[in-house]
Design a protein around this motif. Sequence first.
Motif, PDB file in Angstrom:
ATOM      1  N   LYS A   1      45.655   9.618  47.256  1.00 10.58           N
ATOM      2  CA  LYS A   1      47.067   9.976  47.374  1.00 10.58           C
ATOM      3  C   LYS A   1      47.941   9.246  46.357  1.00 10.58           C
ATOM      4  O   LYS A   1      49.164   9.411  46.359  1.00 10.58           O
ATOM      5  N   GLU A   2      47.303   8.436  45.498  1.00  8.23           N
ATOM      6  CA  GLU A   2      48.065   7.716  44.470  1.00  8.23           C
ATOM      7  C   GLU A   2      48.276   8.601  43.253  1.00  8.23           C
ATOM      8  O   GLU A   2      47.436   9.445  42.921  1.00  8.23           O
ATOM      9  N   ARG A   3      49.354   8.377  42.550  1.00  5.56           N
ATOM     10  CA  ARG A   3      49.704   9.170  41.368  1.00  5.56           C
ATOM     11  C   ARG A   3      49.747   8.272  40.140  1.00  5.56           C
ATOM     12  O   ARG A   3      50.419   7.245  40.145  1.00  5.56           O
ATOM     13  N   ALA A   4      49.018   8.650  39.132  1.00  5.18           N
ATOM     14  CA  ALA A   4      49.051   7.931  37.861  1.00  5.18           C
ATOM     15  C   ALA A   4      49.704   8.818  36.806  1.00  5.18           C
ATOM     16  O   ALA A   4      49.509  10.037  36.798  1.00  5.18           O
ATOM     17  N   VAL A   5      50.475   8.200  35.925  1.00  8.05           N
ATOM     18  CA  VAL A   5      51.101   8.912  34.807  1.00  8.05           C
ATOM     19  C   VAL A   5      50.704   8.204  33.523  1.00  8.05           C
ATOM     20  O   VAL A   5      50.867   6.985  33.399  1.00  8.05           O
ATOM     21  N   LEU A   6      50.179   8.966  32.578  1.00  9.12           N
ATOM     22  CA  LEU A   6      49.666   8.393  31.336  1.00  9.12           C
ATOM     23  C   LEU A   6      50.607   8.713  30.173  1.00  9.12           C
ATOM     24  O   LEU A   6      50.614   9.830  29.646  1.00  9.12           O
ATOM     25  N   PHE A   7      51.400   7.716  29.791  1.00  9.68           N
ATOM     26  CA  PHE A   7      52.217   7.788  28.586  1.00  9.68           C
ATOM     27  C   PHE A   7      51.492   7.116  27.422  1.00  9.68           C
ATOM     28  O   PHE A   7      52.095   6.826  26.387  1.00  9.68           O
ATOM     29  N   SER A   8      50.210   6.840  27.601  1.00 19.43           N
ATOM     30  CA  SER A   8      49.422   6.080  26.628  1.00 19.43           C
ATOM     31  C   SER A   8      48.691   6.964  25.633  1.00 19.43           C
ATOM     32  O   SER A   8      48.152   6.481  24.640  1.00 19.43           O
ATOM     33  N   SER A   9      48.664   8.247  25.878  1.00 17.69           N
ATOM     34  CA  SER A   9      47.856   9.171  25.085  1.00 17.69           C
ATOM     35  C   SER A   9      48.461   9.441  23.716  1.00 17.69           C
ATOM     36  O   SER A   9      49.612   9.121  23.445  1.00 17.69           O
ATOM     37  N   GLY A  10      47.678  10.070  22.862  1.00 14.77           N
ATOM     38  CA  GLY A  10      48.186  10.632  21.619  1.00 14.77           C
ATOM     39  C   GLY A  10      47.771  12.085  21.534  1.00 14.77           C
ATOM     40  O   GLY A  10      47.669  12.655  20.454  1.00 14.77           O
TER      41      GLY A  10
ATOM     42  N   ALA B   1      53.048  -2.490  34.558  1.00  8.39           N
ATOM     43  CA  ALA B   1      53.268  -1.060  34.769  1.00  8.39           C
ATOM     44  C   ALA B   1      51.964  -0.348  35.126  1.00  8.39           C
ATOM     45  O   ALA B   1      51.927   0.514  36.017  1.00  8.39           O
ATOM     46  N   ALA B   2      50.889  -0.712  34.446  1.00  9.43           N
ATOM     47  CA  ALA B   2      49.596  -0.072  34.694  1.00  9.43           C
ATOM     48  C   ALA B   2      49.011  -0.472  36.046  1.00  9.43           C
ATOM     49  O   ALA B   2      48.522   0.369  36.810  1.00  9.43           O
ATOM     50  N   GLN B   3      49.055  -1.768  36.353  1.00 10.40           N
ATOM     51  CA  GLN B   3      48.397  -2.268  37.559  1.00 10.40           C
ATOM     52  C   GLN B   3      49.187  -1.976  38.836  1.00 10.40           C
ATOM     53  O   GLN B   3      48.597  -1.641  39.859  1.00 10.40           O
ATOM     54  N   LYS B   4      50.506  -2.097  38.773  1.00 15.59           N
ATOM     55  CA  LYS B   4      51.306  -1.968  39.990  1.00 15.59           C
ATOM     56  C   LYS B   4      51.942  -0.598  40.167  1.00 15.59           C
ATOM     57  O   LYS B   4      52.103  -0.113  41.291  1.00 15.59           O
ATOM     58  N   LEU B   5      52.310   0.043  39.050  1.00 19.97           N
ATOM     59  CA  LEU B   5      52.987   1.338  39.136  1.00 19.97           C
ATOM     60  C   LEU B   5      52.073   2.506  38.812  1.00 19.97           C
ATOM     61  O   LEU B   5      52.444   3.662  39.043  1.00 19.97           O
ATOM     62  N   ARG B   6      50.910   2.221  38.247  1.00 19.21           N
ATOM     63  CA  ARG B   6      49.986   3.270  37.782  1.00 19.21           C
ATOM     64  C   ARG B   6      50.608   4.110  36.669  1.00 19.21           C
ATOM     65  O   ARG B   6      50.390   5.314  36.570  1.00 19.21           O
ATOM     66  N   ILE B   7      51.413   3.445  35.851  1.00 17.42           N
ATOM     67  CA  ILE B   7      52.033   4.096  34.698  1.00 17.42           C
ATOM     68  C   ILE B   7      51.466   3.435  33.441  1.00 17.42           C
ATOM     69  O   ILE B   7      51.616   2.227  33.248  1.00 17.42           O
ATOM     70  N   ALA B   8      50.796   4.215  32.584  1.00 19.00           N
ATOM     71  CA  ALA B   8      50.163   3.668  31.376  1.00 19.00           C
ATOM     72  C   ALA B   8      51.101   3.788  30.184  1.00 19.00           C
ATOM     73  O   ALA B   8      51.465   4.895  29.772  1.00 19.00           O
ATOM     74  N   VAL B   9      51.511   2.643  29.651  1.00 21.01           N
ATOM     75  CA  VAL B   9      52.378   2.547  28.478  1.00 21.01           C
ATOM     76  C   VAL B   9      51.716   1.567  27.517  1.00 21.01           C
ATOM     77  O   VAL B   9      51.156   0.552  27.952  1.00 21.01           O
ATOM     78  N   VAL B  10      51.780   1.831  26.226  1.00 23.27           N
ATOM     79  CA  VAL B  10      51.045   1.013  25.253  1.00 23.27           C
ATOM     80  C   VAL B  10      51.942  -0.072  24.656  1.00 23.27           C
ATOM     81  O   VAL B  10      52.969   0.244  24.056  1.00 23.27           O
ATOM     82  N   PRO B  11      51.561  -1.358  24.811  1.00 22.87           N
ATOM     83  CA  PRO B  11      52.327  -2.420  24.161  1.00 22.87           C
ATOM     84  C   PRO B  11      52.192  -2.342  22.651  1.00 22.87           C
ATOM     85  O   PRO B  11      51.163  -1.891  22.123  1.00 22.87           O
TER      86      PRO B  11
ATOM     87  N   THR C   1      44.992   2.514  29.809  1.00 24.60           N
ATOM     88  CA  THR C   1      44.713   3.741  30.562  1.00 24.60           C
ATOM     89  C   THR C   1      43.724   3.475  31.682  1.00 24.60           C
ATOM     90  O   THR C   1      43.911   3.925  32.825  1.00 24.60           O
ATOM     91  N   ASP C   2      42.659   2.735  31.374  1.00 17.85           N
ATOM     92  CA  ASP C   2      41.659   2.401  32.401  1.00 17.85           C
ATOM     93  C   ASP C   2      42.281   1.596  33.544  1.00 17.85           C
ATOM     94  O   ASP C   2      41.946   1.800  34.716  1.00 17.85           O
ATOM     95  N   LEU C   3      43.188   0.680  33.206  1.00 19.00           N
ATOM     96  CA  LEU C   3      43.851  -0.125  34.239  1.00 19.00           C
ATOM     97  C   LEU C   3      44.685   0.755  35.173  1.00 19.00           C
ATOM     98  O   LEU C   3      44.681   0.575  36.395  1.00 19.00           O
ATOM     99  N   ALA C   4      45.395   1.708  34.595  1.00 14.20           N
ATOM    100  CA  ALA C   4      46.246   2.582  35.406  1.00 14.20           C
ATOM    101  C   ALA C   4      45.423   3.472  36.330  1.00 14.20           C
ATOM    102  O   ALA C   4      45.882   3.838  37.426  1.00 14.20           O
ATOM    103  N   LEU C   5      44.211   3.803  35.900  1.00 19.33           N
ATOM    104  CA  LEU C   5      43.369   4.720  36.680  1.00 19.33           C
ATOM    105  C   LEU C   5      42.367   4.001  37.578  1.00 19.33           C
ATOM    106  O   LEU C   5      41.714   4.642  38.423  1.00 19.33           O
TER     107      LEU C   5
END
Length: 402
Positions: A31-40, A348-358, A21-25
């Motif tokens: 103007k950048e958009r982050a999406v967090l699929f990492s949450s619970g 995904a986190a660094q380049k797309l700003r999409i947080a997904v948990v491995p 999550t921190d990496l994505a943010l």
Amino acid sequence: MEYRINENLCQAKLSIIRRITDLALADLGPKERAVLFSSGQPADEAIPTELVRKYTDRLLDAYGSEMLQYGGHKGYPPLFPEIRKFLNKDGVVARAEDDFVITYGSSEAIFAMGSAFIRPGDRVIVENPTYLNATNSFRYCGARLVPVQTDSDGVNLEALEEAMKKGASFFYTIPNFGNPSSITMSLRKRKAVYGLAVKYGIPILEDNPYGYLRFSGNEYIPPIKSFDEEGIVFYMGTFSKIVAPGMRCGFLCANREVIPKFVVFKGVSSSGNINWSQYVVTEFLREVDIDAHIARISGIYEKKARTMYDRMKECFDPAVEFTMPQGGMFIWAKLPEGAEATEFCLEAAQKLRIAVVPGNDFFIGSPRSCGYFRLNFSKPTQDDIAYGIEKLGSLTRKYCRG
């Protein structure tokens, strides 16, 4: 200065969820958009904000500063019968011989169980994969974790029996919509798991944070606790998913003989409970049509899960494996053999700003080679789900086609 940190704490893992999550943010532009699929976390729209405000105002008028004082170590007594009624409405869960202790969500109940039952070097049997915060708690308490594989309908019974034959402090399980796998244990297996626990004298720690979030599939399946005639099942619940997580109100249900030990633990760990949240939850359980409330929340999650699943089918490489969940908060997916989920999620986190948990850290031993990853659908908006999955789709094609 050289700090001598407890070895058990050193074995616990920094949450991969927080790191991703921190990496994505990190350094996110205006103007950048982050999406967090990492949450619970639950959906914001599922939290009954107006009811919490209404009950808070009413209770402050009635109780004043008493509501804002330190709470008792065991919990707020009027809350206990309301929890019992809530648990027993679909079948007997809390027996007359059972009692409760209120905890800061289920996380404190997990740690309480570990503190009470684990001595350094003791074995604790867990499903593989399973909830990372639970395994961290058990490691901190000095446990040796014994992983048992899961099938599509829950824990593998043959593997569980082999593990139980060698003894253990307890067996930890999430029977409903497991985190991260979203697997639900069948009724047949629940009864068999209870039978094995009795046969080998090994307590069960049954964690049920997601059980009321079913939106499709089989009808209600009773908890393992409902079969318990020996006082061998310790049942944990939380109001984080059906009221609000920030209220930190959960509970541990167990034989009344052992509850005083957990009350002592509460005195040491947190010196009591939050009166405000207990008062509000008590009022909530007394006044709200709980079936209608849960149906509303489940409806929200069904729409989001369906949006995510449909977009994954449309955008992901066909080699990625996943199924539509029947409840809970997660979709568990798998890249093809040879593709590494950690690398996929970092990119995904660094380049797309999409947080997904491995998935690596959900498995005991954190294998380096792991193709699984977890996506949360409850917290993001429908628009974020559609946007984020489309972005991830192009990345899956890169990793699936080498």
